[in-house]
Design a protein around this motif. Sequence first.
Motif, PDB file in Angstrom:
ATOM      1  N   ALA A  73      85.407  54.278  69.197  1.00  0.00           N
ATOM      2  CA  ALA A  73      83.978  54.488  69.449  1.00  0.00           C
ATOM      3  C   ALA A  73      83.626  54.195  70.898  1.00  0.00           C
ATOM      4  N   TYR A  74      84.300  53.207  71.508  1.00  0.00           N
ATOM      5  CA  TYR A  74      84.068  52.880  72.920  1.00  0.00           C
ATOM      6  C   TYR A  74      84.959  53.698  73.851  1.00  0.00           C
ATOM      7  N   ASP A 117      81.074  51.656  82.770  1.00  0.00           N
ATOM      8  CA  ASP A 117      79.667  51.436  83.133  1.00  0.00           C
ATOM      9  C   ASP A 117      79.351  49.955  83.351  1.00  0.00           C
ATOM     10  N   GLY A 118      80.396  49.112  83.311  1.00  0.00           N
ATOM     11  CA  GLY A 118      80.210  47.693  83.585  1.00  0.00           C
ATOM     12  C   GLY A 118      79.985  46.827  82.363  1.00  0.00           C
TER      13      GLY A 118
END
Length: 301
Positions: A165-166, A186-187
């Motif tokens: 999912a990530y 994206d941090g």
Amino acid sequence: MTINILGCYAATPRTFTNPTSQVLEIKGRMFLIDCGEGTQVQLRKQKIKFGRIEHIFISHLHGDHFYGLIGLISTFALLGRKNDLHVYGPKGIKEVILLLLKVSNSWTTYNLYFHELESAESEVVYEDEKVRVSTIPLRHRVYTNGYLFEEKPAERTLNIEAVEAYEIDQAYYRKIKYGGDITLEDGRVIPNAELTFDPPPCKSYAFCSDTAYKEDIVPIIKDVTVLYHESTFLESEERYCETTMHCTAKQAARIALKANAGNLILGHFSTRYESIDLFREEAATIFENVDVADDGKVFEY
């Protein structure tokens, strides 16, 4: 974790009972603990492969705990064994075994290593990536150790749905399994707990035979999954404990209770009693999860 009881009775072998010896299987490892007379016959009866035994742990140098060792070592040679064999036990065990091999001209076909013990304190005597073995100093008529076998923590299990999912690259999977957090492009920092499942709880096994009642072993075996503890006598014969340096079933149960053991297995029974169930009945008045060993019995946890 599997415990195969080869023998669990005190003193002399009989036609239907055997002295102390057992096989522990844990994390894919197989360990032989004590080696009384008849051990190799019992190994055959339980269809345990001789070649898988690479480490033997001897508690003390009383005959009912190691007189079967020279026969087993010799049989290994007769079977053409090639892999190494390690023997752990009190100082003196190397001398007696090598003398018997010398006078019988029965040298081994494999490397035989002795790890002699003298310390009065608990010490790690074996360790690999999956299992650690430590001594449990006991109180008997000769220098004696029990042994604590402990699983090491396994890797965490990936939560594949969360990882996908990530959109985390497979290159990071090992880091995640070892407990690492992941920083996305994206941090955002994704904590490891969201990406993995806990490994199974580590299991442990404490072998304590022979010994008088000894409360100072409790911190060593605290929270052990399974405790095997000698119970040579019933309470009615407690008067013999101090001279022989053995325990009653109730004393073994007290140790299990103080150590918060998950399970207690009683063994090393005197053959004066008509039924070993009497030991369970006495111990159960103090500790709930109690069972009795018997020759050929197998416990799985």
